[in-house]
Write a protein that holds these residues in place. Sequence first.
Motif, PDB file in Angstrom:
ATOM      1  N   MET A 174      26.454 -30.044   0.361  1.00 56.00           N
ATOM      2  CA  MET A 174      25.757 -29.363  -0.735  1.00 56.00           C
ATOM      3  C   MET A 174      26.497 -29.561  -2.055  1.00 56.00           C
ATOM      4  O   MET A 174      27.727 -29.530  -2.092  1.00 56.00           O
ATOM      5  CB  MET A 174      25.625 -27.871  -0.427  1.00 56.00           C
ATOM      6  CG  MET A 174      24.916 -27.557   0.880  1.00 56.00           C
ATOM      7  SD  MET A 174      24.919 -25.790   1.279  1.00 56.00           S
ATOM      8  CE  MET A 174      23.643 -25.192   0.154  1.00 56.00           C
ATOM      9  N   GLU A 175      25.701 -29.754  -3.106  1.00 58.67           N
ATOM     10  CA  GLU A 175      26.266 -29.787  -4.451  1.00 58.67           C
ATOM     11  C   GLU A 175      26.559 -28.353  -4.872  1.00 58.67           C
ATOM     12  O   GLU A 175      25.997 -27.398  -4.319  1.00 58.67           O
ATOM     13  CB  GLU A 175      25.279 -30.436  -5.426  1.00 58.67           C
ATOM     14  CG  GLU A 175      24.903 -31.874  -5.096  1.00 58.67           C
ATOM     15  CD  GLU A 175      26.055 -32.833  -5.289  1.00 58.67           C
ATOM     16  OE1 GLU A 175      26.984 -32.493  -6.055  1.00 58.67           O
ATOM     17  OE2 GLU A 175      26.033 -33.919  -4.674  1.00 58.67           O
ATOM     18  N   GLN A 176      27.413 -28.179  -5.872  1.00 57.74           N
ATOM     19  CA  GLN A 176      27.791 -26.839  -6.329  1.00 57.74           C
ATOM     20  C   GLN A 176      26.580 -26.016  -6.748  1.00 57.74           C
ATOM     21  O   GLN A 176      26.499 -24.819  -6.467  1.00 57.74           O
ATOM     22  CB  GLN A 176      28.797 -26.944  -7.487  1.00 57.74           C
ATOM     23  CG  GLN A 176      29.429 -25.626  -7.891  1.00 57.74           C
ATOM     24  CD  GLN A 176      30.337 -25.022  -6.807  1.00 57.74           C
ATOM     25  OE1 GLN A 176      30.713 -25.715  -5.850  1.00 57.74           O
ATOM     26  NE2 GLN A 176      30.677 -23.764  -6.943  1.00 57.74           N
ATOM     27  N   GLU A 177      25.618 -26.673  -7.403  1.00 55.85           N
ATOM     28  CA  GLU A 177      24.404 -25.955  -7.851  1.00 55.85           C
ATOM     29  C   GLU A 177      23.618 -25.432  -6.645  1.00 55.85           C
ATOM     30  O   GLU A 177      23.069 -24.328  -6.682  1.00 55.85           O
ATOM     31  CB  GLU A 177      23.500 -26.882  -8.680  1.00 55.85           C
ATOM     32  CG  GLU A 177      24.069 -27.307 -10.024  1.00 55.85           C
ATOM     33  CD  GLU A 177      25.120 -28.412  -9.903  1.00 55.85           C
ATOM     34  OE1 GLU A 177      25.268 -28.979  -8.790  1.00 55.85           O
ATOM     35  OE2 GLU A 177      25.795 -28.695 -10.910  1.00 55.85           O
ATOM     36  N   GLN A 178      23.584 -26.220  -5.564  1.00 56.81           N
ATOM     37  CA  GLN A 178      22.888 -25.783  -4.345  1.00 56.81           C
ATOM     38  C   GLN A 178      23.604 -24.614  -3.686  1.00 56.81           C
ATOM     39  O   GLN A 178      22.951 -23.694  -3.176  1.00 56.81           O
ATOM     40  CB  GLN A 178      22.807 -26.948  -3.349  1.00 56.81           C
ATOM     41  CG  GLN A 178      21.786 -28.011  -3.668  1.00 56.81           C
ATOM     42  CD  GLN A 178      21.771 -29.076  -2.587  1.00 56.81           C
ATOM     43  OE1 GLN A 178      22.795 -29.723  -2.332  1.00 56.81           O
ATOM     44  NE2 GLN A 178      20.641 -29.247  -1.923  1.00 56.81           N
ATOM     45  N   ILE A 179      24.924 -24.669  -3.690  1.00 56.13           N
ATOM     46  CA  ILE A 179      25.713 -23.587  -3.085  1.00 56.13           C
ATOM     47  C   ILE A 179      25.453 -22.280  -3.819  1.00 56.13           C
ATOM     48  O   ILE A 179      25.254 -21.223  -3.208  1.00 56.13           O
ATOM     49  CB  ILE A 179      27.216 -23.937  -3.110  1.00 56.13           C
ATOM     50  CG1 ILE A 179      27.486 -25.137  -2.189  1.00 56.13           C
ATOM     51  CG2 ILE A 179      28.054 -22.733  -2.675  1.00 56.13           C
ATOM     52  CD1 ILE A 179      28.903 -25.662  -2.254  1.00 56.13           C
ATOM     53  N   ILE A 180      25.431 -22.347  -5.146  1.00 58.54           N
ATOM     54  CA  ILE A 180      25.169 -21.145  -5.955  1.00 58.54           C
ATOM     55  C   ILE A 180      23.761 -20.626  -5.696  1.00 58.54           C
ATOM     56  O   ILE A 180      23.546 -19.416  -5.540  1.00 58.54           O
ATOM     57  CB  ILE A 180      25.380 -21.454  -7.454  1.00 58.54           C
ATOM     58  CG1 ILE A 180      26.881 -21.677  -7.725  1.00 58.54           C
ATOM     59  CG2 ILE A 180      24.843 -20.320  -8.329  1.00 58.54           C
ATOM     60  CD1 ILE A 180      27.194 -22.218  -9.101  1.00 58.54           C
ATOM     61  N   GLN A 181      22.785 -21.537  -5.620  1.00 59.39           N
ATOM     62  CA  GLN A 181      21.404 -21.116  -5.362  1.00 59.39           C
ATOM     63  C   GLN A 181      21.274 -20.509  -3.969  1.00 59.39           C
ATOM     64  O   GLN A 181      20.555 -19.521  -3.771  1.00 59.39           O
ATOM     65  CB  GLN A 181      20.449 -22.306  -5.500  1.00 59.39           C
ATOM     66  CG  GLN A 181      18.970 -21.936  -5.398  1.00 59.39           C
ATOM     67  CD  GLN A 181      18.552 -20.887  -6.414  1.00 59.39           C
ATOM     68  OE1 GLN A 181      18.788 -21.046  -7.615  1.00 59.39           O
ATOM     69  NE2 GLN A 181      17.939 -19.793  -5.945  1.00 59.39           N
ATOM     70  N   PHE A 182      21.996 -21.088  -2.986  1.00 61.89           N
ATOM     71  CA  PHE A 182      21.978 -20.536  -1.628  1.00 61.89           C
ATOM     72  C   PHE A 182      22.483 -19.097  -1.634  1.00 61.89           C
ATOM     73  O   PHE A 182      21.898 -18.219  -0.998  1.00 61.89           O
ATOM     74  CB  PHE A 182      22.838 -21.392  -0.688  1.00 61.89           C
ATOM     75  CG  PHE A 182      22.993 -20.800   0.678  1.00 61.89           C
ATOM     76  CD1 PHE A 182      22.016 -20.963   1.645  1.00 61.89           C
ATOM     77  CD2 PHE A 182      24.116 -20.029   1.008  1.00 61.89           C
ATOM     78  CE1 PHE A 182      22.153 -20.399   2.906  1.00 61.89           C
ATOM     79  CE2 PHE A 182      24.254 -19.464   2.261  1.00 61.89           C
ATOM     80  CZ  PHE A 182      23.274 -19.653   3.215  1.00 61.89           C
ATOM     81  N   ALA A 183      23.590 -18.855  -2.353  1.00 58.06           N
ATOM     82  CA  ALA A 183      24.161 -17.508  -2.417  1.00 58.06           C
ATOM     83  C   ALA A 183      23.180 -16.529  -3.058  1.00 58.06           C
ATOM     84  O   ALA A 183      23.055 -15.381  -2.623  1.00 58.06           O
ATOM     85  CB  ALA A 183      25.473 -17.534  -3.197  1.00 58.06           C
ATOM     86  N   LYS A 184      22.464 -17.000  -4.078  1.00 59.81           N
ATOM     87  CA  LYS A 184      21.469 -16.142  -4.736  1.00 59.81           C
ATOM     88  C   LYS A 184      20.318 -15.824  -3.792  1.00 59.81           C
ATOM     89  O   LYS A 184      19.819 -14.695  -3.747  1.00 59.81           O
ATOM     90  CB  LYS A 184      20.948 -16.823  -6.006  1.00 59.81           C
ATOM     91  CG  LYS A 184      21.959 -16.876  -7.142  1.00 59.81           C
ATOM     92  CD  LYS A 184      21.395 -17.598  -8.357  1.00 59.81           C
ATOM     93  CE  LYS A 184      22.407 -17.615  -9.507  1.00 59.81           C
ATOM     94  NZ  LYS A 184      21.894 -18.383 -10.680  1.00 59.81           N
ATOM     95  N   ASP A 185      19.882 -16.832  -3.031  1.00 59.38           N
ATOM     96  CA  ASP A 185      18.808 -16.595  -2.047  1.00 59.38           C
ATOM     97  C   ASP A 185      19.296 -15.654  -0.944  1.00 59.38           C
ATOM     98  O   ASP A 185      18.556 -14.790  -0.471  1.00 59.38           O
ATOM     99  CB  ASP A 185      18.370 -17.923  -1.418  1.00 59.38           C
ATOM    100  CG  ASP A 185      17.650 -18.833  -2.400  1.00 59.38           C
ATOM    101  OD1 ASP A 185      17.205 -18.337  -3.455  1.00 59.38           O
ATOM    102  OD2 ASP A 185      17.549 -20.041  -2.114  1.00 59.38           O
ATOM    103  N   ALA A 186      20.555 -15.832  -0.551  1.00 57.67           N
ATOM    104  CA  ALA A 186      21.112 -15.027   0.534  1.00 57.67           C
ATOM    105  C   ALA A 186      21.239 -13.561   0.141  1.00 57.67           C
ATOM    106  O   ALA A 186      20.983 -12.665   0.960  1.00 57.67           O
ATOM    107  CB  ALA A 186      22.472 -15.580   0.941  1.00 57.67           C
ATOM    108  N   ILE A 187      21.631 -13.296  -1.085  1.00 56.72           N
ATOM    109  CA  ILE A 187      21.848 -11.903  -1.521  1.00 56.72           C
ATOM    110  C   ILE A 187      20.530 -11.125  -1.543  1.00 56.72           C
ATOM    111  O   ILE A 187      20.512  -9.898  -1.436  1.00 56.72           O
ATOM    112  CB  ILE A 187      22.557 -11.858  -2.901  1.00 56.72           C
ATOM    113  CG1 ILE A 187      23.364 -10.553  -3.045  1.00 56.72           C
ATOM    114  CG2 ILE A 187      21.585 -12.021  -4.045  1.00 56.72           C
ATOM    115  CD1 ILE A 187      24.580 -10.472  -2.170  1.00 56.72           C
ATOM    116  N   ASN A 188      19.403 -11.859  -1.617  1.00 55.05           N
ATOM    117  CA  ASN A 188      18.086 -11.208  -1.566  1.00 55.05           C
ATOM    118  C   ASN A 188      17.803 -10.575  -0.213  1.00 55.05           C
ATOM    119  O   ASN A 188      16.916  -9.735  -0.089  1.00 55.05           O
ATOM    120  CB  ASN A 188      16.979 -12.227  -1.886  1.00 55.05           C
ATOM    121  CG  ASN A 188      16.893 -12.549  -3.365  1.00 55.05           C
ATOM    122  OD1 ASN A 188      16.991 -11.668  -4.197  1.00 55.05           O
ATOM    123  ND2 ASN A 188      16.728 -13.813  -3.690  1.00 55.05           N
TER     124      ASN A 188
END
Length: 271
Positions: A174-188
Motif C-alpha cells: 500500500m502507498e501512504q495515501e492508501q494506508i491513511i484512507q484505510f485508517a479513515k475507513d476503519a475508524i468508521n
Amino acid sequence: MMNSEDLQTAKYLTKENMKSMAPSIFAEKPSSEVSKHYTHIPTTKVIDDMELLGWKPIDAKEVKARKKATRGFQKHLITFRNDDVIINGSDGDTVYPQILLTNSHDGKNSFQFQAGLYRLVCSNGLVIADTQFEAVKMRHMGYTFEDLQEKIKEMVEKLPLTVESMNKMKAQEMEQEQIIQFAKDAINTRFSEKELNRIKIDIDALIQPTRIEDKGNDLWSVFNVVQEKIIDGDFEYRAGGKLRKARQIKNFKQDMKINKELFEVALNYVN
C-alpha cells in the motif's frame, strides 16, 4: 488477554474457570420469561460436544444483564481453539483459527457459531467478515451432536478461503495515501458520522506500529495495527478542545461487530 508465550503453553479453560468468568453459561434451566415451547439445551452440552470434536474453550465472556429477570441467563460467548488446526505463515506469523459460540438462556438467541483468528504475534483476536464466513445458527429445538459435527466440519472446510485472503493481504503493498484512507475507513467502524464530526483523531498515530513485527506497508500488517488500536482503545482524540484517551472495547457484542466490519474493510482493499 494472554501474551504470545502464554498461548503456546495455554491451558484450556476448565468449567470452574468459565463459571467464574461467565456464570450464565451454566444455567440449568431457562429464564422464567421464555415461551412454553422453548427447548432448553444447556451451553455446557455444546461445550462437551465441541470437545469431542477437538475444539476446547480458551475464553469465556457474558454481557451485563440489563433486567433482573435475565440475570444468569444473558448472552454469553465461548471461544474455542483446536491445537490440530493452525495456520503457519511462511513469514513466521502464526495464526490459530477459532470458533466463537454465542448463546443465551433467555429464549432470545439460538446457538450461533462464527469464525475467528488468533494472531500469535500480538495475542490479538480477529473475527472473520460475514462475506467469507456466514454465521452458522442452530436452533435449540432438535439439536443433535450429528448436526453440530456437520456444521463444524463445514466451517473447517472453509478455512482455506481465509488463508487465501490473508496471503492476498500480505501480498498487497500500500502507498501512504492508501494506508491513511484505510485508517479513515476503519475508524468508521467504531464511531458514527455524527461522532466523527465533533472529534479529531490523529490518523498518523493510528497507523503507527507498536511492535517491530507489524512494521510494513502490506495490507495484512496495516490491518492488524489499526484493528488492534481500534479495539484496545490505543489511540487519542480531541473532543471540545480536550485530548481524550479512547476506551477499550469490552462488550463482546460490540467487539465482534467492529471486528467483522474491519475485516470487511480490509477485504475491500484486496485487488
